[in-house]
Design a protein around this motif. Structure first.
Motif, PDB file in Angstrom:
ATOM      1  N   PRO A 272       0.812  -1.221   0.000  1.00  0.00           N
ATOM      2  CA  PRO A 272       0.000   0.000   0.000  1.00  0.00           C
ATOM      3  C   PRO A 272       0.844   1.270   0.000  1.00  0.00           C
ATOM      4  N   SER A 273       1.966   1.242   0.703  1.00  0.00           N
ATOM      5  CA  SER A 273       2.829   2.427   0.728  1.00  0.00           C
ATOM      6  C   SER A 273       3.458   2.684  -0.636  1.00  0.00           C
ATOM      7  N   MET A 274       3.822   1.603  -1.344  1.00  0.00           N
ATOM      8  CA  MET A 274       4.371   1.760  -2.685  1.00  0.00           C
ATOM      9  C   MET A 274       3.299   2.263  -3.644  1.00  0.00           C
ATOM     10  N   THR A 275       2.065   1.767  -3.476  1.00  0.00           N
ATOM     11  CA  THR A 275       0.959   2.272  -4.292  1.00  0.00           C
ATOM     12  C   THR A 275       0.771   3.761  -4.062  1.00  0.00           C
ATOM     13  N   ALA A 276       0.895   4.188  -2.806  1.00  0.00           N
ATOM     14  CA  ALA A 276       0.764   5.611  -2.489  1.00  0.00           C
ATOM     15  C   ALA A 276       1.826   6.436  -3.201  1.00  0.00           C
ATOM     16  N   ILE A 277       3.036   5.937  -3.237  1.00  0.00           N
ATOM     17  CA  ILE A 277       4.111   6.647  -3.932  1.00  0.00           C
ATOM     18  C   ILE A 277       3.803   6.766  -5.424  1.00  0.00           C
ATOM     19  N   LEU A 278       3.340   5.683  -6.020  1.00  0.00           N
ATOM     20  CA  LEU A 278       3.031   5.697  -7.454  1.00  0.00           C
ATOM     21  C   LEU A 278       1.905   6.683  -7.758  1.00  0.00           C
ATOM     22  N   LEU A 279       0.885   6.707  -6.914  1.00  0.00           N
ATOM     23  CA  LEU A 279      -0.215   7.654  -7.124  1.00  0.00           C
ATOM     24  C   LEU A 279       0.257   9.090  -6.951  1.00  0.00           C
ATOM     25  N   ASP A 280       1.188   9.281  -6.044  1.00  0.00           N
ATOM     26  CA  ASP A 280       1.757  10.624  -5.885  1.00  0.00           C
ATOM     27  C   ASP A 280       2.511  11.040  -7.140  1.00  0.00           C
ATOM     28  N   CYS A 281       3.202  10.091  -7.779  1.00  0.00           N
ATOM     29  CA  CYS A 281       3.882  10.388  -9.050  1.00  0.00           C
ATOM     30  C   CYS A 281       2.871  10.789 -10.124  1.00  0.00           C
ATOM     31  N   VAL A 282       1.726  10.111 -10.131  1.00  0.00           N
ATOM     32  CA  VAL A 282       0.680  10.453 -11.089  1.00  0.00           C
ATOM     33  C   VAL A 282       0.167  11.870 -10.832  1.00  0.00           C
ATOM     34  N   ARG A 283      -0.048  12.188  -9.561  1.00  0.00           N
ATOM     35  CA  ARG A 283      -0.566  13.523  -9.225  1.00  0.00           C
ATOM     36  C   ARG A 283       0.416  14.620  -9.624  1.00  0.00           C
ATOM     37  N   GLU A 284       1.703  14.374  -9.412  1.00  0.00           N
ATOM     38  CA  GLU A 284       2.699  15.372  -9.810  1.00  0.00           C
ATOM     39  C   GLU A 284       2.729  15.543 -11.323  1.00  0.00           C
TER      40      GLU A 284
END
Length: 562
Positions: free
Chosen positions: A384-396
């Motif tokens: 889940p933490s890695m998924t959060a990082i990936l979604l943050d990359c999408v948002r940026e």
């Protein structure tokens, strides 16, 4: 043996080349060592002078000079191929011919082809170990010559063949040759005036040498086999650095070269994790003896080659070329390897380095494939933490596009699909909490960002503001999630009333407000990213994150519509 001039009726006495060859033959037959050495030296001086004439001749006389030089090299090739020429004569000529005939190669590809044929013939007829030494000495003589890559091509081609002919002490002979080869390649790589095509051919010959070393490795056993494999791995990474630095930004053909080099990774047991972490240098050089200073010093760019190997296959590609598409599976595997370092490495600086590498590699992927790659990583993420990082990359990525007033790319068109992967898992029902709190919180952040961006810009590229999608989000994503969060809060209320009171008084403890958040010297998580394993350590953290999710679930997205 009487040397005949096959090019015409003139005798050997009127042909300077054939005259010198005749003198060498006579001195060897008479066993006059001093005269033999003198005759060989005179031939070398003659060929050197001829090659200089070719290199410096003006356009008006260039054609005649080149034709004469080509005829002279053809005579030389015919002579050493003659079965009637004594072995002692060929051996004497082998000491000077590789170096001297390759000097002509700097003029044109025609000369290079003939020079290569001469070198190959010498490799076939002379002692392999002696020829390896001679070819390496010729490489050392390349110096700062103009068009050094053209000079080196026939020599490297000869080395790739002669290595296969050596039957004893292959490891030792290879260790002697590699530093010389890499030094010559380094000098040629720094020659900025050299044509890119010449450098591409040069690196192709370097890869041929790697193929030969791999073939030798397969025949060895025990310790020698392991050491040669390590040597090959270092050689490949060093060539990778040369390719990237010399033609990476100058040629679209860098991609096939890097691809060929990457094919050796599996054979050399080079993993993406070791390449990323930099441990590859320690792992490989550990097999090189401490007293092998020449060998160790020639691998000064190995770490650079290791870092470039993760992303250089993308440079110069527009993303539509079929060659690029063929790299996507291996690139996906590489990104998963980087994720493993981010998640499991106990070393904080290494995790930070891995996170930077993840963003760098993703940034190099063409936009048309970048979203699909991120989506695939989210779908296959078990953290889940890695998924959060990936979604943050999408948002940026979406934030950058919004700032550039470019919301029509795949990120905006398909963002709802990505959010749904987290908020409405394929297995059905709301996501598991508290296990997936990091991912859920990041998905809600992303969804909220899109709602605000589209509303403020009075746009709807993502279709997030359509009534159908707003109702779907509320009924299928947010309402079930809110119900789950509320029930969990109710269950924990009796045990944590005092913690709730603290939260009401002090406010919600957002992770980007914690001391050191976003500071690379204090931690590795990017700002707004949750802590990796805080959940479950205390009820306070559970309440903190549930409280954040609850606050993002209200008001309903339908309120944006109205």
């Amino acid at each position: 043996m009487e040397i005949k001039d096959n090019a015409g009726p003139s005798s050997s006495s009127s042909n300077p080349l054939l005259l010198r060859l005749q003198n060498i033959l006579k001195s060897i037959e008479s066993r006059d060592i001093s005269q033999s050495e003198k005759s060989v030296s005179e031939l070398a001086e003659f060929l050197d002078s001829a090659s200089e004439s070719v290199a410096t001749s003006s356009n008006s006389v260039n054609e005649d000079v080149c034709n004469n030089a080509i005829e002279m090299l053809m005579h030389t090739l015919a002579y050493i191929c003659s079965p009637s020429v004594k072995e002692e004569v060929i051996d004497a000529l082998s000491f000077i011919l590789p170096k001297e005939v390759c000097k002509f190669s700097r003029a044109s590809s025609m000369f290079s082809t003939i020079a290569e044929s001469i070198v190959e013939q010498l490799v076939l007829t002379c002692n392999p170990r002696d020829m390896l030494t001679i070819l390496c000495e010729a490489l050392n003589s390349s110096g700062e010559k103009v068009n050094a890559s053209l000079y080196l091509n026939p020599l490297l081609g000869g080395i790739s063949k002669v290595l296969l002919s050596i039957k004893r002490r292959q490891l030792e002979q290879t260790k002697v040759a590699i530093p010389v080869i890499l030094q010559a390649l380094k000098q040629a790589s720094l020659e900025l005036d050299d044509e890119v095509e010449n450098l591409e051919n040069l690196f192709g010959r370097a890869i041929d040498i790697a193929d030969s070393i791999r073939t030798i490795h397969q025949k060895l056993e025990d310790v020698s086999r392991v050491k040669l494999r390590a040597l090959l791995g270092l050689y490949i990474l060093q060539i990778m650095a040369f390719v990237s630095l010399s033609i990476g930004d100058r040629s679209p053909n860098c991609l096939p070269l890097v691809s060929q080099l990457s094919c050796f990774f599996h054979h050399c047991q080079l993993s993406y994790v070791s390449l990323l972490s930099g441990s590859v240098m320690d792992n490989l050089t550990g097999f090189i003896e401490e007293d092998d200073d020449d060998v160790q010093s020639c691998f000064s760019n190995v770490e650079l080659g290791a870092s470039l190997s993760e992303g250089d296959i993308l440079r110069g590609s527009d993303g539509e070329h079929p060659d690029f598409l063929s790299f996507l599976p291996s690139l996906f595997a590489a990104l998963q390897g980087i994720q493993m370092v981010i998640i499991y490495s106990p070393d904080a600086p290494l995790r930070k380095k891995a996170y930077d590498a993840l963003k760098r590699v993703l940034a190099d992927i063409p936009t048309s494939q970048r979203f699909d790659m991120l989506k695939a990583l989210v779908m296959h993420s078990n953290s889940p933490s890695m998924t959060a990082i990936l979604l943050d990359c999408v948002r940026e990525e979406m934030r950058r596009e919004a700032n550039q007033r470019a919301k029509k790319g795949p990120f905006w068109r398909s963002i709802l699909e990505l959010v749904e992967l987290v908020l409405r898992p394929s297995k059905g029902g709301p996501p598991a909490l508290p296990e997936e709190t990091d991912a859920v919180s990041s998905a809600l952040n992303l969804y909220r960002f899109v709602l605000i961006a589209e509303s403020r810009g009075n746009t709807n590229y993502s279709r997030v503001l359509s009534e159908t999608n707003l109702r779907k989000a509320y009924k299928e994503w947010l309402l079930p999630l809110r119900t789950l969060v509320t029930s969990i809060l109710a269950e924990n209320k009796n045990d944590c009333d005092h913690l709730v009171g603290d939260m009401v008084i002090e406010g919600v403890d957002y992770p980007n407000q914690r001391e050191g958040a976003g500071d690379p010297n204090r931690g590795w998580w990017p700002e707004s990213m949750p802590s990796l394993s805080k959940l479950g350590e205390s009820s306070n953290w559970e309440f903190s994150w549930f409280w954040q999710i609850e606050s993002r679930l209200w008001p309903s997205p339908l309120d944006w519509w109205h």
